[in-house]
Motif scaffolding. Structure first.
Motif, PDB file in Angstrom:
ATOM      1  N   LEU A  47     -87.367 163.601 -53.614  1.00 44.08           N
ATOM      2  CA  LEU A  47     -87.416 164.157 -54.969  1.00 44.08           C
ATOM      3  C   LEU A  47     -87.348 163.024 -55.986  1.00 44.08           C
ATOM      4  N   PRO A  61     -84.676 163.020 -61.598  1.00 40.39           N
ATOM      5  CA  PRO A  61     -84.811 163.660 -62.911  1.00 40.39           C
ATOM      6  C   PRO A  61     -83.677 163.316 -63.869  1.00 40.39           C
ATOM      7  N   ARG A  95     -85.267 160.128 -71.285  1.00 43.62           N
ATOM      8  CA  ARG A  95     -86.525 160.852 -71.485  1.00 43.62           C
ATOM      9  C   ARG A  95     -87.764 160.049 -71.092  1.00 43.62           C
ATOM     10  N   ASN A  96     -87.816 158.788 -71.534  1.00 45.10           N
ATOM     11  CA  ASN A  96     -89.024 158.007 -71.305  1.00 45.10           C
ATOM     12  C   ASN A  96     -89.232 157.595 -69.851  1.00 45.10           C
ATOM     13  N   ASP A  97     -88.172 157.728 -69.038  1.00 45.34           N
ATOM     14  CA  ASP A  97     -88.298 157.365 -67.624  1.00 45.34           C
ATOM     15  C   ASP A  97     -88.492 158.569 -66.717  1.00 45.34           C
ATOM     16  N   LEU A  98     -88.562 159.768 -67.296  1.00 43.72           N
ATOM     17  CA  LEU A  98     -88.685 160.958 -66.460  1.00 43.72           C
ATOM     18  C   LEU A  98     -89.996 160.931 -65.660  1.00 43.72           C
ATOM     19  N   PRO A  99     -89.936 161.374 -64.403  1.00 40.23           N
ATOM     20  CA  PRO A  99     -91.141 161.367 -63.568  1.00 40.23           C
ATOM     21  C   PRO A  99     -92.153 162.419 -64.019  1.00 40.23           C
ATOM     22  N   GLU A 100     -93.441 162.035 -64.017  1.00 36.78           N
ATOM     23  CA  GLU A 100     -94.507 162.997 -64.344  1.00 36.78           C
ATOM     24  C   GLU A 100     -95.314 163.359 -63.104  1.00 36.78           C
ATOM     25  N   GLY A 101     -94.942 162.795 -61.967  1.00 38.48           N
ATOM     26  CA  GLY A 101     -95.682 163.078 -60.731  1.00 38.48           C
ATOM     27  C   GLY A 101     -94.810 162.761 -59.528  1.00 38.48           C
ATOM     28  N   PHE A 108     -94.182 164.898 -57.116  1.00 33.51           N
ATOM     29  CA  PHE A 108     -93.444 166.084 -56.667  1.00 33.51           C
ATOM     30  C   PHE A 108     -94.135 166.814 -55.513  1.00 33.51           C
TER      31      PHE A 108
END
Lengths: 112, 148
Positions: free
Chosen positions: B101, B104, B108-114, B116
């Motif tokens: 996983l 999360p 904010r700027n380091d949150l994963p966008e892929g 998953f």
């Protein structure tokens, strides 16, 4: 990808008027969100009550839409349908966003 | 897309594009629902298969839309089996990815966008198997369900 913005006094509620935010729709969704959030109130709520399906690409696009907000702007979510709630829960992204259960109450509060 | 087969086993075929994946998922869900599979299980199968099929479009076929993806489904009393076959590039090292996983918890700027996809496949299935045979990828996702 049809997004409808409803401006309340201090809140922009963006309603997704389509059933799916998936791999085929993710890039358009992110672009439309940039347009819909560049102006107006700093508090933005994404109303997902018409959306029945979000895959990992759609999830990534929603996260990207939040990350591309400038400064003090914030993005909350509302109206998660069961399969959409499942994606957020499994990936623990439900800990990242404020999620409103009741979009109707939220609208009344924002208007009143 | 074409479809055939008897009530408990059926096959759906789509070309390797994101829009065809959307169509095959809608068809899959409507078939499962017609067989009495619960909404909750339908949701899990649709999501896991979305990840598996989009991986094929994006990675195995890498945008070659003229290629086919074949999905064979069998519904047994307690187990639902989705077998996917494609002729694209094999998985790296011929292995299923671990699918951890993405974190999360950062700013904010380091949150994963892929990243998953494989996590979701593993979280939603009871068993996943992969085999490279005769120049084809064979991926099988198995789900437990309570009666159809």
């Amino acid at each position: 990808m049809d997004l409808q913005s409803t401006y309340h006094n201090d809140m922009n509620i963006i309603t997704v008027a389509e059933a799916r935010i998936d791999a085929a729709a993710a890039i358009k969704f992110k672009d439309k969100m940039r347009d819909a959030t560049s102006q107006g109130p700093a508090h933005i709520v994404l109303d997902l009550s018409n959306v029945t399906f979000v895959d990992s690409s759609g999830l990534g696009a929603i996260v990207a839409a939040m990350k591309q907000l400038n400064g003090e702007r914030r993005l909350d979510l509302a109206g998660l349908t069961p399969d959409v709630a499942k994606v957020f829960r499994l990936t623990r992204m439900d800990t990242v966003f404020v999620i409103h259960d009741d979009i109707i109450a939220l609208k009344m509060h924002a208007t009143g | 897309m074409t479809a055939d087969g008897d009530p408990q086993e059926f096959t759906l075929i789509a070309v390797a594009s994101e829009l065809a994946v959307r169509d095959i998922l809608l068809a899959l869900r409507s078939r499962l629902s017609a067989h009495g599979v619960s909404d909750d299980t339908c949701g899990s199968v649709e999501l896991a298969m979305a990840e598996a099929l989009n991986n094929i479009v994006e990675h195995a076929y890498a945008g070659e839309q003229s290629r086919d993806i074949r999905l064979s489904v069998s519904i047994k009393p307690e187990r639902l089996c989705c077998h996917v076959r494609d002729g694209g590039a094999p998985l790296p090292d011929l292995c299923l990815p671990q699918g951890g996983l993405p974190d999360p918890s950062g700013p904010r700027n380091d949150l994963p966008e892929g990243g998953f996809g494989w996590f979701l496949i593993r979280a939603l299935t009871e068993r996943v198997t992969y085999e490279r045979r005769d120049g084809m990828n064979h991926l099988t996702l198995e789900f437990l369900h309570s009666g159809a």
